[in-house]
Design a protein around this motif. Structure first.
Motif, PDB file in Angstrom:
ATOM      1  N   TYR A 100       0.807  -1.210   0.000  1.00  0.00           N
ATOM      2  CA  TYR A 100       0.000   0.000   0.000  1.00  0.00           C
ATOM      3  C   TYR A 100       0.846   1.268   0.000  1.00  0.00           C
ATOM      4  CZ  TYR A 100      -4.415  -2.527   0.729  1.00  0.00           C
ATOM      5  OH  TYR A 100      -5.522  -3.324   0.581  1.00  0.00           O
ATOM      6  N   ARG A 101       2.123   1.164   0.363  1.00  0.00           N
ATOM      7  CA  ARG A 101       2.982   2.343   0.266  1.00  0.00           C
ATOM      8  C   ARG A 101       3.152   2.758  -1.187  1.00  0.00           C
ATOM      9  NH1 ARG A 101       7.662  -0.322   3.889  1.00  0.00           N
ATOM     10  NH2 ARG A 101       7.170  -1.914   2.319  1.00  0.00           N
ATOM     11  N   GLN A 102       3.238   1.774  -2.082  1.00  0.00           N
ATOM     12  CA  GLN A 102       3.309   2.080  -3.510  1.00  0.00           C
ATOM     13  C   GLN A 102       1.994   2.661  -3.998  1.00  0.00           C
ATOM     14  OE1 GLN A 102       6.015   1.822  -5.639  1.00  0.00           O
ATOM     15  NE2 GLN A 102       4.638   2.913  -7.041  1.00  0.00           N
ATOM     16  N   GLU A 103       0.882   2.094  -3.538  1.00  0.00           N
ATOM     17  CA  GLU A 103      -0.417   2.638  -3.916  1.00  0.00           C
ATOM     18  C   GLU A 103      -0.557   4.073  -3.441  1.00  0.00           C
ATOM     19  OE1 GLU A 103      -5.214   1.876  -3.234  1.00  0.00           O
ATOM     20  OE2 GLU A 103      -3.788   0.239  -2.952  1.00  0.00           O
ATOM     21  N   ALA A 104      -0.114   4.351  -2.215  1.00  0.00           N
ATOM     22  CA  ALA A 104      -0.189   5.714  -1.687  1.00  0.00           C
ATOM     23  C   ALA A 104       0.638   6.665  -2.537  1.00  0.00           C
ATOM     24  CB  ALA A 104       0.287   5.741  -0.235  1.00  0.00           C
ATOM     25  N   ALA A 105       1.821   6.223  -2.975  1.00  0.00           N
ATOM     26  CA  ALA A 105       2.665   7.072  -3.815  1.00  0.00           C
ATOM     27  C   ALA A 105       1.992   7.346  -5.157  1.00  0.00           C
ATOM     28  CB  ALA A 105       4.026   6.413  -4.018  1.00  0.00           C
ATOM     29  N   ASN A 106       1.387   6.309  -5.747  1.00  0.00           N
ATOM     30  CA  ASN A 106       0.671   6.487  -7.012  1.00  0.00           C
ATOM     31  C   ASN A 106      -0.469   7.482  -6.858  1.00  0.00           C
ATOM     32  OD1 ASN A 106       2.286   4.516  -8.246  1.00  0.00           O
ATOM     33  ND2 ASN A 106       0.847   2.872  -7.788  1.00  0.00           N
ATOM     34  N   GLN A 107      -1.258   7.303  -5.809  1.00  0.00           N
ATOM     35  CA  GLN A 107      -2.428   8.158  -5.614  1.00  0.00           C
ATOM     36  C   GLN A 107      -2.004   9.581  -5.265  1.00  0.00           C
ATOM     37  OE1 GLN A 107      -5.568   6.285  -3.447  1.00  0.00           O
ATOM     38  NE2 GLN A 107      -6.559   8.200  -2.873  1.00  0.00           N
ATOM     39  N   ARG A 108      -0.939   9.712  -4.490  1.00  0.00           N
ATOM     40  CA  ARG A 108      -0.427  11.030  -4.130  1.00  0.00           C
ATOM     41  C   ARG A 108      -0.028  11.808  -5.381  1.00  0.00           C
ATOM     42  NH1 ARG A 108       3.384   9.228  -1.251  1.00  0.00           N
ATOM     43  NH2 ARG A 108       2.175   8.906   0.653  1.00  0.00           N
ATOM     44  N   SER A 109       0.645  11.115  -6.312  1.00  0.00           N
ATOM     45  CA  SER A 109       1.072  11.753  -7.556  1.00  0.00           C
ATOM     46  C   SER A 109      -0.117  12.179  -8.403  1.00  0.00           C
ATOM     47  CB  SER A 109       1.969  10.774  -8.344  1.00  0.00           C
ATOM     48  OG  SER A 109       2.259  11.266  -9.630  1.00  0.00           O
ATOM     49  N   MET A 110      -1.111  11.286  -8.535  1.00  0.00           N
ATOM     50  CA  MET A 110      -2.291  11.610  -9.326  1.00  0.00           C
ATOM     51  C   MET A 110      -3.099  12.743  -8.687  1.00  0.00           C
ATOM     52  SD  MET A 110      -2.564   9.869 -12.138  1.00  0.00           S
ATOM     53  CE  MET A 110      -2.276   8.306 -12.975  1.00  0.00           C
ATOM     54  N   ALA A 111      -3.236  12.715  -7.369  1.00  0.00           N
ATOM     55  CA  ALA A 111      -3.994  13.762  -6.678  1.00  0.00           C
ATOM     56  C   ALA A 111      -3.325  15.122  -6.867  1.00  0.00           C
ATOM     57  CB  ALA A 111      -4.115  13.429  -5.195  1.00  0.00           C
ATOM     58  N   THR A 153     -15.006  10.741  -9.175  1.00  0.00           N
ATOM     59  CA  THR A 153     -13.909  10.475  -8.247  1.00  0.00           C
ATOM     60  C   THR A 153     -13.293   9.134  -8.607  1.00  0.00           C
ATOM     61  OG1 THR A 153     -14.852  11.764  -6.433  1.00  0.00           O
ATOM     62  CG2 THR A 153     -13.277  10.051  -5.836  1.00  0.00           C
ATOM     63  N   PHE A 154     -11.972   9.105  -8.704  1.00  0.00           N
ATOM     64  CA  PHE A 154     -11.237   7.905  -9.107  1.00  0.00           C
ATOM     65  C   PHE A 154     -10.576   7.294  -7.883  1.00  0.00           C
ATOM     66  CE2 PHE A 154     -11.822  10.442 -12.805  1.00  0.00           C
ATOM     67  CZ  PHE A 154     -12.018   9.538 -13.836  1.00  0.00           C
ATOM     68  N   LEU A 155     -10.816   5.996  -7.704  1.00  0.00           N
ATOM     69  CA  LEU A 155     -10.337   5.272  -6.529  1.00  0.00           C
ATOM     70  C   LEU A 155      -9.377   4.163  -6.942  1.00  0.00           C
ATOM     71  CD1 LEU A 155     -13.852   4.764  -4.875  1.00  0.00           C
ATOM     72  CD2 LEU A 155     -12.257   6.644  -4.424  1.00  0.00           C
ATOM     73  N   ASP A 156      -8.579   3.703  -5.987  1.00  0.00           N
ATOM     74  CA  ASP A 156      -7.757   2.496  -6.127  1.00  0.00           C
ATOM     75  C   ASP A 156      -6.647   2.665  -7.165  1.00  0.00           C
ATOM     76  OD1 ASP A 156      -6.631  -0.012  -6.182  1.00  0.00           O
ATOM     77  OD2 ASP A 156      -8.539  -1.065  -6.055  1.00  0.00           O
ATOM     78  N   PHE A 157      -5.458   2.980  -6.674  1.00  0.00           N
ATOM     79  CA  PHE A 157      -4.300   3.180  -7.534  1.00  0.00           C
ATOM     80  C   PHE A 157      -3.211   2.157  -7.228  1.00  0.00           C
ATOM     81  CE2 PHE A 157      -6.664   7.062  -7.662  1.00  0.00           C
ATOM     82  CZ  PHE A 157      -6.520   7.502  -8.969  1.00  0.00           C
ATOM     83  N   GLY A 158      -3.636   0.952  -6.898  1.00  0.00           N
ATOM     84  CA  GLY A 158      -2.675  -0.088  -6.583  1.00  0.00           C
ATOM     85  C   GLY A 158      -1.974  -0.635  -7.807  1.00  0.00           C
ATOM     86  N   LEU A 159      -2.698  -0.752  -8.924  1.00  0.00           N
ATOM     87  CA  LEU A 159      -2.138  -1.371 -10.132  1.00  0.00           C
ATOM     88  C   LEU A 159      -1.896  -0.275 -11.170  1.00  0.00           C
ATOM     89  CD1 LEU A 159      -1.355  -4.105 -11.396  1.00  0.00           C
ATOM     90  CD2 LEU A 159      -3.669  -4.231 -12.315  1.00  0.00           C
ATOM     91  N   VAL A 160      -0.811   0.461 -10.997  1.00  0.00           N
ATOM     92  CA  VAL A 160      -0.469   1.567 -11.889  1.00  0.00           C
ATOM     93  C   VAL A 160       0.837   1.247 -12.592  1.00  0.00           C
ATOM     94  CG1 VAL A 160       0.186   4.002 -12.024  1.00  0.00           C
ATOM     95  CG2 VAL A 160      -1.713   3.299 -10.559  1.00  0.00           C
ATOM     96  N   LYS A 161       0.847   1.412 -13.904  1.00  0.00           N
ATOM     97  CA  LYS A 161       2.053   1.222 -14.691  1.00  0.00           C
ATOM     98  C   LYS A 161       2.616   2.592 -15.054  1.00  0.00           C
ATOM     99  CE  LYS A 161       5.133  -0.549 -17.536  1.00  0.00           C
ATOM    100  NZ  LYS A 161       6.322  -1.289 -17.083  1.00  0.00           N
TER     101      LYS A 161
END
Length: 510
Positions: free
Chosen positions: A251-262, A346-354
């Motif tokens: 989830y740390r990677q997911e948080a980084a992905n979502q942080r960047s998108m936000a 609203t876009f949710l769930d950024f766990g699977l980001v390439k």
């Protein structure tokens, strides 16, 4: 569905295939296995929190549960064959629909309990197969955002392990009942001590071991890929899928992905990405601003104008993220959106980001420019070869290659309003897996673009469900870095004003 229509037959067959694929992905040497009993005892095997600690034992237990699902489906259809043969007209159609609904219920119940990789298969089945009846689709749609949750005690234990204190102390208020449960974790409402309403996603205990066991069952997966994609670099495909899926568990990677998108979409007129709350986010817990809105199933009941606006926002988000942020959220399924009207999503769930490098994106830029803007088939062919999508000097005419590939670009090859349909989405999927085409022997998917194919398999299916109408070519030209056309819709004008107001926003591939 129409009486006696091929769509009804596809629905029945498609659901049976889901059962078989579910078993195939997680088992090997099936003929040598002894099937364990079905029922509650069997379902317990599939619960990640009760899984045996031994990796091999876990893999076998999930494989057995998947086999039981496939066997039940096969027996259900085999047992009904005489009645289907004898029935005629509406009676036969009713029997087919009843079988499809029973199988969908079994799939939703079994895969929802199993979570992990298998549940993702069920999620895709719920919105890709255009032959599904509304009742069957509604049943499978439970896998999108509402599946059996873990107990409040287990969720509390994970929070305590990750944050150091139980959730009742970590937060001012904690709702032990989840508001959503999905393939890897479930989401709880909470209020922080400084008064912020947040969504706390808690990973299922043992899910990392469960998914690892699923992915380790590669012997049969390798054989299946060689059958469905005989000319692919199967080892590269498996390696890429493994890397992306295992990333999703952190989830740390997911948080980084979502942080960047936000950060990128901050202040956007229709796109919202909830901000991450860093102090409450760890490897197995990720906390973000709480968002509320209508689910995809509710959007289906809104006016066509509202569905069109929502579809435009999703389309802009996917392709602007690709060309501007160099990232693609590889899990575009209906459970990952909340709708608010007026096109706001609203876009949710950024766990699977390439994430892509500029060099990785350049071939995609060249391909769409050569075919859709320059209308230069020979240049398009050379770009496909340079990217690794097509073997150099294949003994095929360029017209044959363009005819095979054109379906993937149909929405943007010509200007003017065009309605996305489920038939179009189905045609894209069929062409993707069409081994009869002469092009199939010389085409492949480079490892960097494996996840990107979810645009073809997921995004178009989702927009097809909405029957969304827009001038997709005009919208694409706003986003394409080699065109940068002026706004073509009211949403485009609002987006252009947002871009102009942001200092330092550059078009990275211009």
């Amino acid at each position: 569905m129409k009486r006696g229509s091929p769509r009804a037959q596809k629905a029945v067959a498609g659901l049976a295939i889901v059962s078989v694929v579910a078993a195939g992905l997680l088992t090997r040497r099936l003929a040598r296995r002894v099937l364990a009993p079905s029922g509650p005892a069997g379902r317990e095997l599939a619960r990640p929190e009760l899984a045996a600690p031994a990796h091999g034992s876990l893999r076998r237990s999930r494989g057995l549960a998947a086999v039981r699902l496939a066997v039940r489906g096969g027996m259900r259809y085999a047992g009904s064959a005489p009645r289907l043969f004898a029935a005629a007209g509406e009676n036969r159609e009713r029997l087919r629909n009843d079988l499809a609904l029973q199988t969908a219920e079994d799939i939703a119940t079994t895969l929802g309990a199993m979570k992990g990789v298998l549940m993702k298969i069920g999620q895709m089945a719920s919105y890709v197969d255009d032959g599904l009846s509304p009742a069957v689709r509604r049943t499978l749609s439970r896998l999108q955002d509402s599946v059996p949750p873990m107990s409040p005690e287990l969720a509390s234990a994970v929070v305590r392990e990750e944050l150091g204190v139980p959730p009742e102390r970590a937060f001012a208020r904690w709702d032990p009942e989840p508001i959503a449960a999905a393939s890897i974790g479930q989401v709880h409402r909470a209020i922080t001590h400084d008064g912020r309403a947040v969504a706390v996603k808690v990973q299922y205990p043992g899910i990392a071991e469960t998914i690892s066991a699923d992915l380790d069952n590669v012997a049969l997966l390798r054989r299946m890929l060689k059958i469905t994609a005989p000319h692919q670099d199967v080892e590269a495909l498996i390696a890429e899928l493994r890397e992306r899926v295992l990333e999703e568990l952190d989830y740390r990677q997911e948080a980084a992905n979502q942080r960047s998108m936000a950060a990128y979409y901050d202040g956007h007129p229709t796109i919202c990405v909830p901000k991450i709350i860093d102090e409450y986010s760890t490897r197995r817990v990720v906390t973000s601003e709480l968002s509320v809105g209508a689910r995809f199933s509710e959007l289906a009941g809104w006016s066509q104008a509202e569905r069109d606006l929502a579809a435009e926002t999703i389309y802009r988000f996917v392709f602007r993220s690709l060309y501007e942020v160099h990232a693609f959220n590889g899990d575009p399924h209906p459970g990952n959106y909340l709708f608010h009207g007026g096109g706001r999503v609203t876009f949710l769930d950024f766990g699977l980001v390439k994430h892509f490098t500029g060099a990785e994106l350049q071939p995609l830029v060249h391909m769409v420019r050569d075919l859709c803007v320059e209308n230069d088939p020979e240049a398009f062919r050379r770009s496909m070869e340079a990217a690794g999508f097509l073997a150099p000097n294949a003994p095929l005419s360029t017209d044959t290659i363009v005819d095979h590939m054109a379906v993937f670009y149909d929405t943007v090859r010509r200007p003017g309003p065009l309605t996305m349909t489920e038939d179009y989405a189905s045609a894209v999927v069929r062409r993707f897996f069409d081994l009869r085409s002469p092009v199939a022997a010389y085409a492949s998917i480079p490892r960097s673009y494996v996840i990107l194919q979810r645009i073809n398999l997921g995004l178009f299916a989702l927009l097809g469900q909405l029957h969304a109408t827009a001038d997709w070519r005009a919208i694409a030209e706003e986003i394409w870095p080699f065109v940068q056309a002026p706004p073509s819709t009211p949403m485009g004008h609002a987006e252009a004003a947002w871009l102009a107001s942001r200092r330092g926003v550059t078009r990275s591939l211009a």
